[in-house]
Motif scaffolding. Structure first.
Motif, short mmCIF file in Angstrom:
data_model
loop_
_atom_site.label_atom_id
_atom_site.label_comp_id
_atom_site.label_asym_id
_atom_site.label_seq_id
_atom_site.Cartn_x
_atom_site.Cartn_y
_atom_site.Cartn_z
N GLN A 1 19.69 -10.04 7.74
CA GLN A 1 20.35 -8.82 7.26
C GLN A 1 20.12 -8.66 5.75
N ASN A 2 20.27 -9.74 4.99
CA ASN A 2 20.03 -9.68 3.54
C ASN A 2 18.58 -9.36 3.22
N GLY B 1 14.25 -3.01 1.77
CA GLY B 1 14.38 -1.60 2.05
C GLY B 1 14.32 -1.22 3.52
N TYR B 2 14.45 -2.19 4.41
CA TYR B 2 14.49 -1.89 5.84
C TYR B 2 15.92 -1.53 6.24
N ASP B 3 16.06 -0.89 7.39
CA ASP B 3 17.39 -0.68 7.95
C ASP B 3 18.02 -2.05 8.16
N GLU B 4 19.26 -2.23 7.74
CA GLU B 4 19.86 -3.57 7.79
C GLU B 4 20.02 -4.12 9.20
N THR B 5 19.90 -3.27 10.22
CA THR B 5 20.06 -3.73 11.60
C THR B 5 18.75 -4.18 12.24
N THR B 6 17.63 -4.02 11.53
CA THR B 6 16.32 -4.36 12.10
C THR B 6 16.28 -5.82 12.57
#
Length: 107
Positions: free
Chosen positions: A86-87, A93-98
């Protein structure tokens, strides 16, 4: 309990609040957090097992004006691996849920 961390924390309230009042506050605060589930139902570590989910519930004892907050996580999922991913997602810059939206392990 297969794995996970269950926390119960206590706090004295300033003034009279109900469980529903506090649940509303927690729900509003965490409304945009994809991995936090605030519920009236008490959390169970099995529900978070194998996931990046943090489950939270609250109970107010009106007699003592004391708040009890219950929270569970899978300490391998959310606690270590999931938190690192998540970090990293946020840093790059990715969606935090990726990579983190898979369902938990049951049973």
């Amino acid at each position: 309990m297969t794995r996970g961390i269950l926390v119960s924390a206590y706090a004295n309230l300033n003034g009279s609040k109900t469980t529903d009042d506090i649940l509303d506050i927690y729900t509003e605060f965490y409304k945009d957090e994809p991995f936090v589930d605030v519920s009236k139902d008490l959390p169970a570590s099995k529900n978070a097992s194998g996931s990046n989910l943090c489950q939270i519930s609250v109970v107010v004892d009106p007699r003592t004006e004391r708040l009890t907050v219950f929270s569970v996580i899978d300490n391998l999922g959310k606690g270590m691996v999931g938190q690192a991913i998540q970090n990293m997602n946020i840093m790059f810059g990715y969606d935090e849920t990726t990579g983190l939206t898979m369902p938990g392990i049951w049973p």
